[in-house]
Scaffold this motif. Structure first.
Motif: not given
Length: 358
Positions: A137-149
């Motif tokens: 389900x991640x495909x094609x999505x906008x995912x917020x990710x912190x630089x440290x992660x």
């Protein structure tokens, strides 16, 4: 519980040269008396994540074990650099930070036990929004990710055969507002923190837990240097025994009592803070703290710990942890990362300590 995984190895490199010349605490004399003082680096601020440690203080288990003081130092901090410079003797860290330091700088560290059998990472989404229930389900999505992660998120994609080009990563901090506002479809979060924040704000949430989706590894790890481990076997045995007793109360005492205890230590830390702990993080929210305790207990207690005892790490989980780190680009072996002989020995000598559930 912020994990500075990407900077852990750099910090280790800066202090690795100090390890050879830094003094070490006196080796244990072999008994549970006169261990003196030791310092323990916490991975995060003094909240419910360290409820077991607070019980160990409150019930006198550290003192009974022969310590004049156990100095718990608030994070956020992986503890890697401080271990190598002997600023602290034990760090409550995580497999990713320790594994990265070992893989990239060959740092002489070992994980000797783990509070969290499952890491708390999750991709948080709204049930009436993107509702991300599977890795695909991640495909094609906008995912917020912190630089440290970023490295750990890359491990999730790698473990599930997802091309990074098929997911749009949006840089965010640890405030989950972007997922609540619909600016991102998913948000890298902690099951014990931001996921609860969004839920308590009135949203129905969906969690894609890393530990259940190809990236299982231990967290909140008891980590020491190889030298300290070799020279302080009895001290560490007594320390871990006190920790086991403390964490047993987390499972056996009413949640409200544990919340009150956490609030006591949080407020003490806020009063002592030089950088405005309470002004930065606010007053402790008892409702969220209670939910945090319930959520983290699911990460601490598993079928394996019920059989083998708190903080133990099975051979399978060691292999899974190493494989997860490999997916993030950190190549370490089980023997490089773990030495659980002390915790295993504790339960062999005292099998009654396994009974932590009420």
């Amino acid at each position: 519980m912020r994990r500075f995984v990407r900077t852990a190895a750099l910090a280790a490199a800066a202090t690795l040269t100090l390890a050879g010349c830094a003094g070490t605490a006196p080796a244990s004399s072999g008994g549970s008396d006169d261990h003196g003082e030791i310092s323990v680096q916490y991975s995060w601020i003094k909240n419910e994540e360290f409820a077991g440690e607070f019980y160990a203080y409150d019930k006198g288990y550290y003192e009974d074990a022969g310590f004049s003081d156990v100095v718990g130092i608030s994070g956020p901090d992986t503890g890697v650099a401080k271990l190598l410079s002997n600023t602290v003797q034990v760090a409550l860290s995580d497999a990713a930070s320790v594994g990265a330091a070992i893989a990239e700088e060959d740092t002489p560290l070992k994980i000797i036990g783990a509070t969290f059998q499952k890491n708390p990472f999750t991709i948080l989404s709204l049930a009436d929004g993107a509702n991300i229930t599977t890795p695909q389900d991640l495909v094609g999505k906008k995912i917020g990710v912190q630089d440290s992660n970023a490295s750990v998120f890359a491990a999730l994609l790698n473990a599930n055969g997802i091309d990074p080009a098929d997911v749009e990563v949006v840089p965010v901090d640890f405030n989950p507002t972007p997922v609540m506002n619909g600016e991102v479809d998913g948000f890298m979060a902690y099951l014990t923190n931001e996921a609860l924040t969004v839920e308590l704000a009135g949203y129905d949430v969906t969690n894609l837990a890393y530990a259940e989706n190809g990236v299982p590894y231990v967290a909140e790890t008891f980590t020491v240097t190889d030298q300290y481990l070799a020279e302080n076997q009895e001290l560490l045995k007594d320390f871990l025994t006190a920790e086991i007793k403390g964490w047993t109360h987390v499972f056996q005492e009413p949640v409200d009592d544990t919340v009150s205890l956490v609030e006591k230590y949080y407020n003490q830390a806020a009063d002592e803070s030089k950088d405005g702990l309470e002004s930065t993080f606010g007053a402790l929210d008892p409702k969220k703290t209670a939910k945090g305790i319930e959520a983290q207990n699911l990460l601490v207690s598993t079928e394996e710990t019920e059989a083998n005892g708190l903080f133990t790490i099975s051979d399978d989980l060691k292999k899974q942890t190493v494989a997860s780190l490999g997916a993030a680009g950190w190549d370490v072996s089980v023997d490089d990362l773990f030495d659980t002989s002390i915790i295993d020995g504790i339960y062999k000598e005292n099998p009654d300590l396994k009974d932590y559930l009420p």
